[in-house]
Design an enzyme around this catalytic site. Structure first.
Site, short mmCIF file in Angstrom:
data_model
loop_
_atom_site.label_atom_id
_atom_site.label_comp_id
_atom_site.label_asym_id
_atom_site.label_seq_id
_atom_site.Cartn_x
_atom_site.Cartn_y
_atom_site.Cartn_z
N SER A 1 0.84 -1.20 0.00
CA SER A 1 0.00 0.00 0.00
C SER A 1 0.88 1.25 0.00
CB SER A 1 -0.89 0.01 1.24
OG SER A 1 -0.09 0.25 2.38
N LYS A 2 0.23 2.38 -0.18
CA LYS A 2 0.95 3.64 -0.18
C LYS A 2 1.65 3.86 1.17
CE LYS A 2 0.40 8.56 -0.71
NZ LYS A 2 1.10 8.70 0.56
N ARG A 3 0.95 3.43 2.22
CA ARG A 3 1.50 3.58 3.56
C ARG A 3 2.83 2.85 3.73
NH1 ARG A 3 0.49 4.18 9.05
NH2 ARG A 3 0.93 2.08 9.74
#
Ligand code: GLU
Length: 491
Positions: free
Chosen positions: A259-261
Site C-alpha cells: 500500500s501507499k502507507r
C-alpha cells in the site's frame, strides 16, 4: 492477431502494480507482434480525479511503454475514453433486456437495505440473486404494463443481469489455471446505474469485445469479477478472451498487499512519478523524481511476478520482450523488495554513458564528477550529495584517521607537495597531481603509499572516498593548495 489493452481508471496516481500490468501487456504485445491499446475506464464519476489521466499517460511514456491504439493515440475503435462511449453501453444493455437476460429493477435504497437485513437475520449472506430477485421490485415481478409506465415516467431504476440458475462457469486463466464457479455463487450485478452510466463490468466486457481484445491481462484483484465477465460474454453470445490474472504485489516483509502507507513507512515510492493530490495538495513521491532510471524500474518490475527461468537478472527491454511468456508468470504474490530496485538502478547507472549521466549533475565539471562517482552511487543525485567536499572545503577532519595517519611523515610530504604545486605552471590534471605527489614523496624519502590517507584527509576531511587525484583535478590547483595549507595549520 494478438490484441491486448491496459484499462486504467483515472481515480488517482497510477499505482506501481498498475505499471507492472501495463508492462506485461506491452511485453506480450511486442513479443507476439500484437497491438497494445490504452483505454480509459472513467464511468465511475464519483471516483474521477482531475489530472489522473494525464499522469497515467506521462508515466507510461516515461517508461517507454508505447501504445499502438487508444487514448492519446487514436485508432479504429475511437473514442477510447469510456465516458465518450455511453451510447454504446446503453444499446448492449437493451439487447440483454430484449432477450430476457437482464431486467429493470426499481428498488429504492431503503428497500434494498430491508432485503439485506431480512437475509442477515435469516443467517444468509445478502445478495440480489436468483432467489431474492423474485421478492423485489423489478420487471420480473411487476406486471409489464406497470413496468412500461414506470419507465415512461422515468422512475429511478437500474438494469441488472439475470444470472441463470444452475449453470457452471468455467474458464482457464493463464496464471491460475482452471477456475470453476457455480452460477448460484453470483449475484445479479448492476449493469446500468440509475444515472444512466454503465458499471465497470458492462463497459469493460463490451469494450473488450468491440476492441477485439484477445488477452485480458490484469491484477489479481479482478479475479473475483472474472466469472461474471465470462457469463456476460456467454449471454451476449461472444467468445471470451484469454484471461491472465497477475499476482499481487506484497509488502516488503511479504505479508499483505503493498500500500501507499508501506512506501511512507519504508521510505520508498509506490508511484511512478511524483503526484500532487489536487484536493489536499499533498505530494506523493515518485520513482522518477527519486532518481530511478526508467530502464532499471522496467527490469525490476518485470521480475515482480515473472522470471525467465534462468539466472540472468539484467534484461534490456528487447531481451524482456524475447524472454517474456504468460506461462512463466507466478501464482504467488510478489514481494516488493526495494533493495532489489536499488540494485537494478545501480547496475543501470554504471552502464549509462558519462555524457548521459552528466545531465543529472548541475556543476561546471559535470563530466568529471560522473567519472569520479558513477560506480559509487545508486541514484544520479548522489553523485553530488555523496561528495559534498567537491563543493565545500572540510571544516572537520575524521578523528580516527587524523589520529593514526596525520604524522610527521605526512606533514613533510604534504608541505613539499604544496611547494611543488605552487611551482607547477602547466595544466593541472589528475596525472599532473600524481606525478607531483610522487616527486614530493621521493624528495622527502617517504613512500607515497604511507601518506595517501593523510592527504585525502586534508583535501576532503574523510578517510575514504573516490579517486583522490581526480578529486584534486576537479577542485583545481588553487583550491587544493588552500585546503592543504589549512590542514597543515589546523590539524
Ligand atoms: N479499470 C480497471 C482498473 O482500473 C480495469 C480492470 C481490467 O483490466 O479489466 O484496474
Amino acid at each position: 492477431m494478438v490484441r491486448v489493452r491496459f484499462a486504467p481508471s483515472p481515480t488517482g496516481p497510477l499505482h506501481i502494480g498498475g505499471v507492472r500490468t501495463a508492462l506485461y501487456n506491452y511485453l506480450l504485445a511486442r513479443k507476439l507482434g500484437g497491438t497494445l491499446i490504452l483505454r480509459i475506464e472513467d464511468t465511475d464519476q464519483t471516483r474521477f480525479v482531475a489530472g489522473a489521466e494525464a499522469y497515467i499517460i506521462e508515466s507510461l511514456r516515461w517508461l517507454g511503454i508505447e501504445f499502438d491504439e487508444g487514448q492519446g493515440v487514436g485508432g479504429p475503435h475511437a473514442p477510447y475514453r469510456q465516458s465518450e462511449r455511453l451510447q454504446i453501453y446503453g444499446q448492449y444493455a437493451q439487447k440483454l433486456i430484449d432477450e430476457g437476460k437482464a431486467y429493470y429493477a426499481f428498488d429504492t435504497a431503503d428497500e434494498l437495505d430491508a432485503m439485506r437485513e431480512r437475509m442477515q437475520n435469516a443467517g444468509v449472506d445478502p445478495a440480489y440473486n436468483g432467489i431474492t430477485r423474485l421478492q423485489m421490485k423489478n420487471s420480473l415481478t411487476l406486471p409489464a404494463s406497470q413496468v412500461q409506465e414506470m419507465l415512461q415516467n422515468k422512475a429511478a431504476h437500474v438494469i441488472r443481469v439475470k444470472v441463470p440458475l444452475k449453470e457452471e462457469i468455467r474458464f482457464k486463466d493463464a496464471v491460475r489455471d482452471w477456475v470453476t464457479v457455480h452460477s448460484s455463487a453470483l449475484d445479479d450485478k448492476v449493469l446500468m446505474k440509475s444515472d444512466g452510466m454503465p458499471t465497470y463490468h458492462l463497459a469493460n466486457i463490451v469494450d473488450d469485445h468491440l476492441m477485439e481484445i484477445t488477452h485480458v491481462i490484469r491484477g489479481e484483484e479482478w479475479l473475483p469479477s472474472a466469472p461474471l465477465h465470462v457469463l456476460l460474454y456467454r449471454l451476449f453470445g461472444w467468445d471470451a478472451p484469454q484471461f491472465a490474472h497477475l499476482p499481487l504485489l506484497l509488502k516488503p516483509e511479504g505479508n499483505g498487499k503493498l500500500s501507499k502507507r508501506d512506501g511512507d513507512l519504508g521510505d520508498f515510492p509506490v508511484f511512478p512519478l511524483q503526484w500532487q493530490d489536487p484536493t489536499t495538495g499533498k505530494i506523493a513521491r515518485g520513482f522518477r523524481e527519486d532518481g530511478y532510471l526508467p530502464e532499471a524500474l522496467t527490469n525490476f518490475l518485470a521480475f515482480l511476478g515473472w522470471n525467465p527461468g534462468t539466472e540472468q537478472e539484467l534484461f534490456s527491454v528487447q531481451e524482456l520482450i524475447e524472454a517474456f511468456s504468460l506461462d512463466r508468470i507466478h501464482r504467488a504474490g510478489a514481494r516488493f523488495d526495494v533493495a532489489k530496485a536499488k540494485w537494478y538502478n545501480q547496475q543501470y547507472l554504471k552502464h549509462k554513458s558519462d555524457a548521459d549521466l552528466a545531465q543529472f549533475v548541475a556543476h561546471p565539471d559535470a563530466l568529471k564528477i560522473v567519472r569520479l562517482m558513477k560506480d559509487r552511487v545508486t541514484f544520479p543525485a548522489e553523485m553530488l550529495t555523496d561528495a559534498p567536499f567537491l563543493t565545500t572545503a572540510p571544516t572537520d577532519y575524521e578523528k580516527a584517521v587524523a589520529e593514526t595517519k596525520w604524522n610527521d611523515d605526512a606533514k613533510k610530504v604534504i608541505a613539499g607537495f604544496v611547494a611543488n604545486l605552487n611551482a607547477h605552471h602547466g595544466e593541472f590534471s589528475a596525472e599532473a597531481a600524481k606525478e607531483i605527489l610522487g616527486a614530493s614523496a621521493e624528495q622527502a624519502g617517504i613512500k607515497q603509499g604511507r601518506i595517501l590517507q593523510a592527504l585525502r584527509l586534508a583535501v576532503t576531511g574523510l578517510g575514504h572516498g573516490p579517486d583522490l587525484m581526480l578529486t584534486m583535478e576537479i577542485l583545481g590547483k588553487t583550491e587544493t593548495i588552500q585546503r592543504l595549507e589549512r590542514a597543515l595549520t589546523h590539524l
